[in-house]
Design an enzyme around this catalytic site. Structure first.
Site, PDB file in Angstrom:
ATOM      1  N   ASP A   1       1.835  24.336 -13.745  1.00  0.00           N
ATOM      2  CA  ASP A   1       0.613  24.084 -14.511  1.00  0.00           C
ATOM      3  C   ASP A   1       0.948  23.334 -15.797  1.00  0.00           C
ATOM      4  OD1 ASP A   1      -0.837  25.462 -12.615  1.00  0.00           O
ATOM      5  OD2 ASP A   1      -0.668  27.376 -13.668  1.00  0.00           O
TER       6      ASP A   1
ATOM      7  N   GLY B   1       0.817  -1.202   0.000  1.00  0.00           N
ATOM      8  CA  GLY B   1       0.000   0.000   0.000  1.00  0.00           C
ATOM      9  C   GLY B   1       0.849   1.250   0.000  1.00  0.00           C
TER      10      GLY B   1
ATOM     11  N   THR C   1       2.073  -0.664   8.924  1.00  0.00           N
ATOM     12  CA  THR C   1       2.754  -0.941  10.191  1.00  0.00           C
ATOM     13  C   THR C   1       1.772  -0.975  11.348  1.00  0.00           C
ATOM     14  OG1 THR C   1       4.719   0.183   9.314  1.00  0.00           O
ATOM     15  CG2 THR C   1       4.647  -0.208  11.679  1.00  0.00           C
TER      16      THR C   1
ATOM     17  N   GLU D   1      -4.746  33.190 -10.552  1.00  0.00           N
ATOM     18  CA  GLU D   1      -5.604  32.274  -9.796  1.00  0.00           C
ATOM     19  C   GLU D   1      -7.057  32.359 -10.254  1.00  0.00           C
ATOM     20  OE1 GLU D   1      -4.569  29.950  -7.893  1.00  0.00           O
ATOM     21  OE2 GLU D   1      -2.497  30.628  -8.104  1.00  0.00           O
TER      22      GLU D   1
END
Length: 664
Positions: free
Chosen positions: A507, A207, A214, A432
């Site tokens: 990007d 995984g 663990t 943004e």
């Protein structure tokens, strides 16, 4: 206290022995002068001999040596020594008795000589023995074990030291069920063997990092009523040849003595990598260790009752002989949890850490907003929320603390002390908003959660996108929408400023990677349903034997298709932003002033510009807390290159915050 007194007493004895040794050694090294009998008689008649004079007697007729000290200052510290017969001693005694003062002669038995030798050398031997004893204990103690290279370093868990149980494990029900069966088999083997079943030799937990491999092993140690040995794969191999194989043998010998038992090897890829991958050939120390491990797991020796449990996040590099049935009979996938698993994990961490929660905290909402998070990510988020609440001098941890902690885990801490010029801040805002507006107007894109130009970690701004649910496969429409969202920032810069900045570097990098996967792996292009190349990570042992399975002409065609996808995505993103430039400007000005806009504020600005009918259906306008995984699109690449996130390894945020591939 008793141990302290023993240490003090021991050091006192050592000090006394050292003093005796120094004394005896000094006497032993006293300079001796070899003289003839006649010269000694001259010195004695001159009154230059101390009384008494020692005569060492070997037997009844023989005097071994005369030992005497001179009085004169020149030879004050010297000892005269010579041999003579027993009958000659009478002459010397008679001569000495006539002197003033008289000189006496004393007979010393030879046994006293040997006693003196013993007292001389015994302290030295004891001192050497004590020094060796302390050195041996020091090298044996702690983690050095310098005198036991070949001994296994596995730690045996006691039943009184239960650190975890299966109740502490959530989100990996299938893996937990597999290991529960192993524990039950050891407790009651007849339940399974009555129908001819055999106990599995080994269980391999596979995984991504932080998924709980663990923790599952610790839970097995807490649940099993049999001995449990744990060791790391890196503990086998040292710089000394043969140490690893010896430790493997010793480990399984301990297992045989305590059978039935469980042996857990964490990060087994440190010792189980494919043979032939190194430069040492067959004599490579790691390969010898692996060979011994293969023999112990399934060789001529029987290992009934010894079950090997191992964990790794790199199954692709393990040797095939290690993975075959008879060695690792079961390979258990420990994947990142789904929404139910995340909620259960959050409940466990909040309970175990005793976090006092406010009335507005809803773990189900938090679980829905964090798809792709591993158990370690969720534990880190709970801890960060508690720390934030304590920093704010609160008595309870509220929902806003979890929200801020989630942003901190995903995008790094806010760097409000970073000073940006007004021009740079405005450019970041338009960049943004370019991402945000394209994402909000495309129905196939993920819902926008928030957009901010507050620097976080290595970024100057971040656009967060929250899928409404866990995504296990990716459609072509979603891929194309993601490419247009990624190109929105660069397109906005060109439309407003007529130039480009370096903020779009990540990007472009992520967009190219996504397009390459679409063309070469997923068959979503005009190249047809074919896979080009391999997505495996570079591994020397396998890549040396690989050859490219397509021609140069095909490679050029792949490059052209990738380039076409990217150009079309950029052109469409630019077209959307030019068409709605008024919304782009209004939203960028609002972001410049407020620094952060959430989903509701973004939609309000779009409606204020008279474009409410452009918004996607209402099912994409859920409040941010009902969303899912955060997918961040940011401006500035990190100053130091970092490894890319692999599919399913982490939330859909790669280092640097760009849009990352969704788990497929």
């Amino acid at each position: 206290m008793n141990g302290f007194l023993k240490q003090i007493s021991l050091w006192v004895v050592v000090l006394i022995i050292m003093l005796l040794a120094v004394t005896q050694f000094s006497e032993l090294n006293t300079p001796k002068t070899k003289l003839l009998k006649e010269d000694f008689e001259i010195q004695m008649l001159a009154g230059n001999v101390d009384s008494p004079v020692k005569c060492v007697q070997l037997d009844r007729d023989t005097i071994v040596a005369i030992q005497a000290r001179f009085k004169d200052k020149v030879e004050e510290h010297q000892t005269v020594e010579f041999n003579l017969e027993i009958d000659e001693l009478a002459t010397l005694r008679e001569m000495g008795s006539t002197l003033n003062p008289p000189v006496r002669f004393e007979l010393v038995k030879d046994s006293q000589l040997f006693q003196g030798i013993i007292f001389t050398f015994l302290p030295i031997l004891l001192l050497v023995g004590l020094v060796w004893f302390f050195m041996f204990r020091q090298m044996q103690g702690g983690s050095n074990k310098a005198m036991s290279f070949g001994k296994s370093r596995a730690k045996m868990a006691n039943q009184s030291d239960k650190t975890a149980t299966f109740e502490d494990v959530a989100g990996v029900d299938e893996a937990k069920e597999e290991l529960q069966e192993v524990v039950e088999f050891l407790k009651d083997p007849k339940k399974f063997t009555r129908l001819g079943g055999k106990i599995p030799r080994g269980v391999l937990l596979i995984g991504p990092p932080g998924s709980g491999k663990t923790l599952l092993a610790r839970a097995v140690a807490g649940e099993a009523s049999v001995p449990f040995f744990s060791i790391s794969g890196s503990d086998f191999v040292e710089m000394f040849v043969g140490v690893g194989a010896s430790r493997v043998r010793d480990l399984f010998q301990q297992g045989h003595k305590h059978a039935p038992c469980i042996i857990f090897i964490d990060e087994i890829d440190a010792v189980g990598r494919q043979r032939g991958a190194g430069m040492g050939g067959g004599h490579d120390e790691r390969e010898q260790t692996l060979n011994q491990l293969l023999v112990e797991m399934d060789g001529f020796n029987t290992n009934d009752g010894v079950i090997l449990v191992a964990a790794t996040n790199r199954p692709d590099v393990l040797d095939r002989a290690l993975l075959r049935p008879g060695r690792f009979d079961r390979q258990v996938m420990v994947s990142n949890p789904d929404i139910k698993g995340r909620k259960a994990i959050l409940d466990i961490h909040l309970k175990n850490q005793k976090v006092p929660m406010g009335d507005d905290v809803n773990t189900e909402v938090i679980a829905r907003s964090t798809p792709g998070f591993s158990g370690a990510d969720l534990a880190n988020m709970v801890n960060e929320a508690a720390l934030l609440a304590a920093r704010r001098s609160q008595d309870l941890v509220n929902m806003i603390d979890f929200e801020d902690a989630k942003d901190r885990v995903l995008m790094g801490p806010a760097r409000r002390s970073l000073v940006m010029s007004p021009e740079e801040k405005l450019s970041t805002a338009y960049h943004e908003v370019g991402h945000t507006l394209v994402a909000r107007l495309l129905s196939e894109a993920d819902p926008v959660h928030k957009v901010t130009i507050i620097p976080r970690g290595p970024t100057l701004g971040v656009t967060s996108m929250l899928p409404k649910e866990d995504r296990h496969s990716i459609s072509k429409k979603h891929c194309l929408a993601t490419l247009r969202v990624l190109m929105g920032g660069r397109a906005a810069e060109e439309i407003i400023f007529g130039e480009f900045t370096s903020g779009a570097s990540n990007d472009l990098k992520v967009a190219t990677q996504r397009t390459h996967a679409m063309v070469c792996e997923w068959g979503m292009s005009e190249m047809g349903p074919i896979s080009f190349g391999s997505t495996d990570e570079v591994f020397l042992g396998r890549d040396l034997m690989k050859s490219r399975d397509f021609s140069e002409e095909t490679a050029s065609a792949v490059d052209r298709v990738i380039h076409k996808f990217l150009e079309e995505a950029y052109a469409e993103a630019k077209e959307i932003l030019i068409k709605h430039k008024d919304i782009l400007v209004a939203m960028s000005e609002a972001l410049y002033e407020r620094e952060t806009l959430d989903a509701v504020e973004i939609d309000d600005i779009i409606r204020d510009c008279g474009a409410g009918d452009l918004l996607p259906p209402e099912d994409k306008q859920d409040p941010p807390e009902d969303g899912g995984e955060t997918v961040a699109v940011q401006d500035t690449p990190p100053p130091i290159p970092q490894p890319e996130a692999k599919l399913g390894d982490a939330p859909n945020v790669v280092p640097g915050g760009e849009v990352a591939p969704d788990p497929a």
